[in-house]
Motif scaffolding. Structure first.
Motif, PDB file in Angstrom:
ATOM      1  N   VAL A 247       0.816  -1.212   0.000  1.00 41.71           N
ATOM      2  CA  VAL A 247       0.000   0.000   0.000  1.00 41.71           C
ATOM      3  C   VAL A 247       0.856   1.270   0.000  1.00 41.71           C
ATOM      4  O   VAL A 247       0.589   2.207  -0.756  1.00 41.71           O
ATOM      5  CB  VAL A 247      -0.953   0.022   1.224  1.00 41.71           C
ATOM      6  N   PHE A 248       1.886   1.332   0.816  1.00 37.58           N
ATOM      7  CA  PHE A 248       2.621   2.575   1.032  1.00 37.58           C
ATOM      8  C   PHE A 248       3.291   3.121  -0.229  1.00 37.58           C
ATOM      9  O   PHE A 248       3.496   4.320  -0.345  1.00 37.58           O
ATOM     10  CB  PHE A 248       3.638   2.415   2.161  1.00 37.58           C
ATOM     11  N   GLU A 249       3.594   2.265  -1.191  1.00 39.65           N
ATOM     12  CA  GLU A 249       4.194   2.746  -2.435  1.00 39.65           C
ATOM     13  C   GLU A 249       3.206   3.523  -3.286  1.00 39.65           C
ATOM     14  O   GLU A 249       3.596   4.214  -4.224  1.00 39.65           O
ATOM     15  CB  GLU A 249       4.797   1.586  -3.236  1.00 39.65           C
TER      16      GLU A 249
ATOM     17  N   THR B 196       4.256  -4.972   3.656  1.00 39.73           N
ATOM     18  CA  THR B 196       5.090  -5.251   2.500  1.00 39.73           C
ATOM     19  C   THR B 196       5.199  -3.970   1.692  1.00 39.73           C
ATOM     20  O   THR B 196       4.281  -3.129   1.681  1.00 39.73           O
ATOM     21  CB  THR B 196       4.530  -6.375   1.603  1.00 39.73           C
ATOM     22  N   LEU B 197       6.328  -3.837   1.034  1.00 40.73           N
ATOM     23  CA  LEU B 197       6.589  -2.691   0.170  1.00 40.73           C
ATOM     24  C   LEU B 197       7.068  -3.214  -1.175  1.00 40.73           C
ATOM     25  O   LEU B 197       7.897  -4.121  -1.224  1.00 40.73           O
ATOM     26  CB  LEU B 197       7.692  -1.800   0.760  1.00 40.73           C
ATOM     27  N   ASP B 198       6.576  -2.628  -2.247  1.00 39.23           N
ATOM     28  CA  ASP B 198       7.066  -2.957  -3.578  1.00 39.23           C
ATOM     29  C   ASP B 198       8.103  -1.911  -3.957  1.00 39.23           C
ATOM     30  O   ASP B 198       7.816  -0.706  -3.961  1.00 39.23           O
ATOM     31  CB  ASP B 198       5.918  -2.982  -4.583  1.00 39.23           C
ATOM     32  N   VAL B 199       9.316  -2.381  -4.261  1.00 43.95           N
ATOM     33  CA  VAL B 199      10.463  -1.502  -4.495  1.00 43.95           C
ATOM     34  C   VAL B 199      11.004  -1.757  -5.898  1.00 43.95           C
ATOM     35  O   VAL B 199      11.243  -2.904  -6.278  1.00 43.95           O
ATOM     36  CB  VAL B 199      11.575  -1.774  -3.449  1.00 43.95           C
TER      37      VAL B 199
ATOM     38  N   PHE C 213       3.989   2.862  -9.149  1.00 47.92           N
ATOM     39  CA  PHE C 213       3.572   2.424  -7.819  1.00 47.92           C
ATOM     40  C   PHE C 213       4.660   1.601  -7.139  1.00 47.92           C
ATOM     41  O   PHE C 213       4.421   0.505  -6.655  1.00 47.92           O
ATOM     42  CB  PHE C 213       2.268   1.631  -7.876  1.00 47.92           C
ATOM     43  N   TYR C 214       5.861   2.157  -7.106  1.00 50.16           N
ATOM     44  CA  TYR C 214       6.983   1.490  -6.459  1.00 50.16           C
ATOM     45  C   TYR C 214       7.777   2.518  -5.684  1.00 50.16           C
ATOM     46  O   TYR C 214       7.916   3.663  -6.101  1.00 50.16           O
ATOM     47  CB  TYR C 214       7.902   0.825  -7.495  1.00 50.16           C
ATOM     48  N   LEU C 215       8.296   2.103  -4.544  1.00 44.69           N
ATOM     49  CA  LEU C 215       9.213   2.957  -3.800  1.00 44.69           C
ATOM     50  C   LEU C 215      10.619   2.767  -4.335  1.00 44.69           C
ATOM     51  O   LEU C 215      10.929   1.749  -4.961  1.00 44.69           O
ATOM     52  CB  LEU C 215       9.192   2.585  -2.314  1.00 44.69           C
ATOM     53  N   THR C 216      11.473   3.717  -4.061  1.00 44.60           N
ATOM     54  CA  THR C 216      12.887   3.543  -4.368  1.00 44.60           C
ATOM     55  C   THR C 216      13.522   2.766  -3.215  1.00 44.60           C
ATOM     56  O   THR C 216      12.983   2.750  -2.103  1.00 44.60           O
ATOM     57  CB  THR C 216      13.599   4.900  -4.512  1.00 44.60           C
TER      58      THR C 216
ATOM     59  N   GLY D  94      11.304  -5.615  -6.240  1.00 43.04           N
ATOM     60  CA  GLY D  94      11.462  -6.412  -5.035  1.00 43.04           C
ATOM     61  C   GLY D  94      10.291  -6.166  -4.106  1.00 43.04           C
ATOM     62  O   GLY D  94       9.827  -5.034  -3.954  1.00 43.04           O
ATOM     63  N   THR D  95       9.772  -7.230  -3.527  1.00 41.90           N
ATOM     64  CA  THR D  95       8.730  -7.093  -2.509  1.00 41.90           C
ATOM     65  C   THR D  95       9.399  -7.331  -1.170  1.00 41.90           C
ATOM     66  O   THR D  95       9.907  -8.417  -0.906  1.00 41.90           O
ATOM     67  CB  THR D  95       7.584  -8.091  -2.730  1.00 41.90           C
TER      68      THR D  95
END
Length: 163
Positions: A77-79, A105-108, A118-121, A153-154
């Motif tokens: 969600v946070f991404e 979880t974060l998708d990076v 919709f991805y974080l660095t 990466g998750t």
């Protein structure tokens, strides 16, 4: 645990809330999109699940008292709001009881470009890890996949709030 009250952030379309509802007293599932909340409520009503409450809410400004939840979940969600992910983390920790668990979880995106943003660095993910006092780098503990030409990466994290 059967007496737990759980917050599921951004879980309107996910099935996690149904699995949680079988194991705890109450699940509050929030989403900031009205259509998602309505669809989620319809599914909950159709399945006749009485301990899931689907509400509209904003992760960056949770409308709950301090220490209300035994568990907080946030799955990918946070991404979706990287400009406010640190405020959302602060809010999750605020509403979590001492001794409670925050699972996220974060998708990076590590390399390449993708069709959506919709991805974080990796730097954003590591900032969250530092805030949660989780040692290491975001590359450690990630499940990597190639998606639409990008290496994604998750990252899965478990945080226990000090008592």
């Amino acid at each position: 645990e059967p007496h737990h009250v759980v917050l599921d952030i951004g879980g309107s379309w996910a099935v996690l809330k149904f699995a949680l509802a079988k194991r705890c007293r109450t699940v509050i599932s929030i989403d900031n999109l009205t259509d998602s909340v309505i669809a989620s409520r319809e599914t909950v009503n159709k399945l006749n699940v009485c301990n899931i409450y689907c509400l509209q809410g904003e992760a960056k400004a949770l409308d709950y008292p301090d220490g209300m939840f035994d568990r907080v979940f946030s799955i990918s969600v946070f991404e979706h709001f990287p400009d406010g992910h640190m405020k959302a983390i602060d809010e999750c920790l605020r509403v979590l009881k001492p001794g409670g668990i925050f699972l996220l979880t974060l998708d990076v995106r590590f390399m390449g470009k993708s069709d959506n943003d919709f991805y974080l660095t990796p730097l954003d993910a590591e900032e969250i890890m530092r805030q949660l006092d989780i040692p290491g780098t975001c590359g450690r503990g990630c499940h990597f996949q190639l998606f639409a030409g990008a290496t994604i990466g998750t990252l899965m994290m478990r945080y226990v709030k000090p008592r």
